[in-house]
Design an enzyme around this catalytic site. Structure first.
Site, PDB file in Angstrom:
ATOM      1  N   CYS A  52      -5.778   0.174   7.129  1.00 38.26           N
ATOM      2  CA  CYS A  52      -5.922   1.089   5.867  1.00 38.26           C
ATOM      3  C   CYS A  52      -7.165   1.365   5.436  1.00 38.26           C
ATOM      4  CB  CYS A  52      -5.583  -0.791   4.990  1.00 38.26           C
ATOM      5  SG  CYS A  52      -5.448  -0.315   3.430  1.00 38.26           S
ATOM      6  N   ARG A 108       2.844   4.595   6.481  1.00 39.80           N
ATOM      7  CA  ARG A 108       3.330   3.907   7.793  1.00 39.80           C
ATOM      8  C   ARG A 108       3.921   2.700   7.273  1.00 39.80           C
ATOM      9  NH1 ARG A 108      -2.451   4.437  10.872  1.00 39.80           N
ATOM     10  NH2 ARG A 108      -2.542   3.650   7.936  1.00 39.80           N
ATOM     11  N   ASP A 145       0.938   3.816   2.083  1.00 39.65           N
ATOM     12  CA  ASP A 145       0.190   3.922   2.878  1.00 39.65           C
ATOM     13  C   ASP A 145       1.627   4.176   3.644  1.00 39.65           C
ATOM     14  OD1 ASP A 145       0.083   4.054   5.957  1.00 39.65           O
ATOM     15  OD2 ASP A 145      -2.085   4.273   5.718  1.00 39.65           O
ATOM     16  N   CYS A 157       0.784  -0.780  -0.159  1.00 37.21           N
ATOM     17  CA  CYS A 157       0.005   0.269   0.259  1.00 37.21           C
ATOM     18  C   CYS A 157       0.769   1.616  -0.323  1.00 37.21           C
ATOM     19  CB  CYS A 157      -1.080  -0.109   1.532  1.00 37.21           C
ATOM     20  SG  CYS A 157      -2.277   0.843   1.445  1.00 37.21           S
ATOM     21  N   HIS A 203      -1.909  -3.977   5.409  1.00 39.73           N
ATOM     22  CA  HIS A 203      -1.722  -3.793   7.062  1.00 39.73           C
ATOM     23  C   HIS A 203      -2.938  -3.518   7.608  1.00 39.73           C
ATOM     24  CE1 HIS A 203      -2.646   0.783   5.719  1.00 39.73           C
ATOM     25  NE2 HIS A 203      -1.766  -0.415   4.829  1.00 39.73           N
TER      26      HIS A 203
END
Length: 786
Positions: free
Chosen positions: A645, A585, A583, A581, A642
């Site tokens: 999400c 993080r 993302d 992803c 993850h």
């Protein structure tokens, strides 16, 4: 109170307004239908449990009911958790039974009252988090030991006898009890145990299975005993609770020391159990987080009231709290109402309660006691190498008693922690006359002999690369390494010291020893966000932060990277295509401990891989997949999802209007529809939000692995055994990676000792069928990291 983007209240640092304002702001009327329904379910669970714990504690039966009512109402009103339900706890049974035997019931009530006042004082001093310093291995081991002790004692009651004075005596007496007692009470107890174990596993009857197993077991065995006319000992409640009330009384002068120890024991065990329960239950819902200090004050208020009214000691109870959340409870109203229902039920249906055989409650406690030996906790602790602490605390509680067991478990945890803190490993490798030595761990005087022995064996005049991967270095360790370095360089050798974490050696050589374990700026915490590192102004504009990061890279890393990057500059040979992803993080190189040139990374919203012939088509993802597999010839493709999400949350809530401002995002997330179908959207809607998110994220990984097989280059590579497909899931809260197994489930990455031995031959290995695709798909689900 601050709110997140969805309007959910979020915890904040307590300022001048204090924690009281925060807890009073917990809504009581924001979820009335769900809270009322949940309170009824918890009430049905609480009544038999409260009676059973009173029996096991040797207290009057009405004391269990008093504690359940007070814990529900007072604990919810004064406490700091939105969903925790308090009441008589099995973890306190051994302490209470010993106090009742030693000092009598009324003095035990005084001990409960005083323990509550101690809890109020601890909460007012705002030291609730100090209770969390006790290792969970000790707490779970203690509870498991209590469970075994309860099960052994109540097994004798179930068999028609009386429990012995200790767990060891119960074990020794058990064979004779099994041979000599075959009364109707045994049939009642066995029937209760059978129903408790079988009820959750019955096929069909899905709606009926929502009824608590404890209620069904006790009600069923009571009905059978009444219908058969069996002469068994039954629950005996006082005709008038007011006239039968027995409140606290002062102890004899000679008992003051033991009473004081009892107060401390009840206060500490109840506090730790309640706080750990509150934190665990917080993971099951998305409402306001628990205020631990306020929760400790609430538990103290409940225990003070329970002791004054002649009730058992109170703690937060995992079974009732979990039941509350899963039944839809979201505010303290659910816990309060469950106490009200218990009070009304006992007042109106006391005669029905008196039909319950004591053997039925004993059977209930046998099962509860055995369930306190939680194998899931043991597996988690084993992965962290703390199973020995768990087993030691369990055995010590069973053999010696609760307080002795806790002390022994705490001592074991301290010894193991001390060993880990002072543990150091030294790895040595010699290549073409250059010695590479890696020192890892905390380098103290205890590790000096081992390090010095390795360093002294380095040949005179050799070039040494010494990597110090240490999080602490004391003066003795510094002196040993520094004096060796000077000696080695004087005899013609050379030493290059590289510190990967904190610059302990470098700062000592400059006569500037660091203070404690505080991480210096720069390389010391390269993996942390800018805002958590020294030398970065979190308020600076993004361009300024990027420039600061580039300056730090040039100052501390670029020189070391030059040799590596010069070898990679003209050709890349990545080991895996890593699809994850976008993302911020999720950092692929960090969670796989990989470096430049290892991963060919593809990132997008939701780590989606649209099928090759899907509509609308997506050339970007397809191009990356085909280039990695057909041109770069990667031996592995990994799809990594993850937790938390945003893409999966959007799928659960609906992707929105494709013609809106976020229209392209909505059209992109439409590719996740097959993942939603795989995870059973209807089932997800009835599950708690965290569980639904986790289930969908993991199902999405499996679906994208299937989608990869629609690309001819991928399918051909898999069928020829040149390509392995793997699934991973990164849990943000625990910072742990889980891998997809052949059984279709995600499990934590095995430790080095648990991992299977690597095959002798190199190259891509045969792979197992991808879960959910049938045996015809030869895609791997081994989940091995690249």
């Amino acid at each position: 109170m601050r709110h997140d983007a969805q309007g959910t209240p979020t915890p904040h640092q307590e300022g001048s307004r204090g924690p009281l304002h925060r807890i009073r702001s917990l809504p009581l009327l924001g979820n009335v239908p769900g809270d009322v329904a949940a309170s009824l379910v918890v009430f049905l669970v609480a009544v038999p449990l409260s009676l059973g714990i009173a029996v096991a504690s040797g207290a009057p039966l009405i004391a269990g009911i008093v504690a359940a009512v007070v814990g529900g109402i007072v604990g919810a009103v004064a406490g700091g958790s939105a969903v925790q339900v308090s009441g008589p706890a099995a973890g306190l049974t051994i302490i209470v039974a010993d106090l009742v035997t030693s000092y009598g019931w009324r003095v035990t009530c005084l001990i409960t009252l005083l323990a509550g006042m101690v809890q109020i004082g601890l909460g007012a001093c705002r030291i609730a988090r100090a209770a969390l310093a006790v290792s969970p291995a000790v707490v779970h081991g203690m509870l498991a030991g209590v469970g075994v002790t309860i099960a052994l004692a109540q097994l004798h009651v179930l068999l028609g006898g009386a429990p012995q004075s200790s767990a060891l005596a119960n074990i020794a007496e058990l064979p004779r009890r099994l041979a000599d007692n075959h009364t109707p009470a045994v049939a009642v107890g066995v029937l209760t145990v059978a129903v408790l174990l079988a009820w959750p596993r019955l096929p069909g009857l899905r709606r009926l299975r929502r009824l608590p197993a404890a209620l069904i077991a006790v009600t069923g065995s009571t009905a059978v005993a009444a219908a058969a006319g069996w002469d068994v000992e039954r629950v005996d409640l006082p005709e008038s609770p007011v006239t039968a009330w027995s409140g606290p009384a002062l102890p004899a002068t000679g008992d003051l020391h033991g009473v004081a120890l009892g107060v401390v024991a009840v206060a500490l065990v109840a506090s730790v159990e309640s706080l750990l329960c509150a934190i665990a239950v917080d993971r099951l819902h998305e409402g306001p987080r628990v205020d631990l200090n306020r929760e400790l004050v609430g538990q103290g208020c409940a225990n003070t009231a329970s002791g004054a009214l002649g009730g058992l000691p109170i703690a937060g109870v995992v079974v009732r709290s979990t039941t509350n959340v899963r039944a839809g409870g979201r505010t303290p109203l659910a816990a309060m109402l469950h106490g009200v229902w218990i009070l009304v039920f006992i007042a109106v249906f006391a005669h029905a309660v008196e039909l319950i055989p004591l053997a039925s409650l004993a059977g209930l406690l046998v099962v509860i006691g055995l369930q306190m030996v939680n194998l899931a906790h043991l597996r988690d602790l084993r992965r962290h190498r703390e199973a020995g602490i768990y087993a030691g605390a369990l055995l010590a509680v069973v053999v010696f008693g609760l307080l002795e067991g806790v002390v022994i478990g705490f001592a074991l945890s301290m010894l193991i922690s001390l060993r880990r803190l002072t543990r150091v490993s030294v790895l040595t490798e010699e290549r073409a006359g250059r010695w590479h030595i890696v020192v890892q761990g905390s380098l103290t005087f205890l590790g000096v002999p081992r390090v010095a022995h390795v360093l002294r064996n380095v040949p005179v005049g050799a070039h040494v690369d010494l990597d110090l991967h240490v999080d602490f270095m004391d003066h003795a360790a510094f002196e040993s390494i520094h004096s060796w370095r000077l000696d080695h360089e004087r005899t013609g050798g050379s030493v290059d010291i590289d510190e990967v974490h904190e610059n302990w050696y470098e700062q000592r050589t400059r006569q500037a020893p660091p203070e404690g374990k505080t991480a210096p700026s720069g390389l010391a915490r390269w993996w942390a966000p800018w805002g958590m590192r020294g030398g970065f102004d979190a308020a600076a504009p993004p361009s300024g932060l990027l420039l600061s990061g580039a300056r730090e890279y040039h100052a501390s890393t670029a020189g070391r990277m030059q040799a590596v990057m010069s070898r990679l500059a003209h050709r890349q040979r990545p080991r895996a295509l890593f699809i994850t992803c976008a993302d911020s993080r999720v950092v692929p190189n960090l969670i796989t401990a990989s470096g430049p040139g290892d991963l060919f990374t593809l990132r997008n919203i939701g780590n989606l891989v649209p099928p090759r012939s899907g509509e609308p088509s997506d050339d970007s993802v397809g191009a990356a997949v085909e280039y990695a597999v057909a041109v770069l010839d990667v031996p592995s493709v990994v799809v990594c999802g993850h937790s938390h999400c945003g893409a999966m949350k959007a799928l659960l809530e609906g992707t929105g209007d494709p013609d809106s401002e976020l229209g392209q995002l909505g059209r992109w997330l439409a590719h996740g529809g097959t993942s939603l179908a795989r995870a059973d959207h209807a089932r997800l809607e009835s599950a708690p939000a965290p569980e639904a998110m986790r289930t969908l994220s993991q199902a999405n990984v499996v679906q994208q692995l299937e989608n990869l097989l629609t690309y001819p280059a991928v399918r051909r590579g898999v069928e020829q055994g040149r390509l392995e497909l793997s699934g991973m899931y990164y849990d943000l809260e625990s910072a742990e990676v889980h891998v997809l197994g052949a059984d279709g489930a995600f499990a934590p990455v095995p430790t080095a000792s648990e991992a299977p031995e690597a095959p002798a031959r190199s190259g891509p290995q045969p792979t197992a069928p991808l879960p959910g695709t049938g045996g015809g798909d030869a895609a791997a689900a081994s989940g091995r990291t690249p």
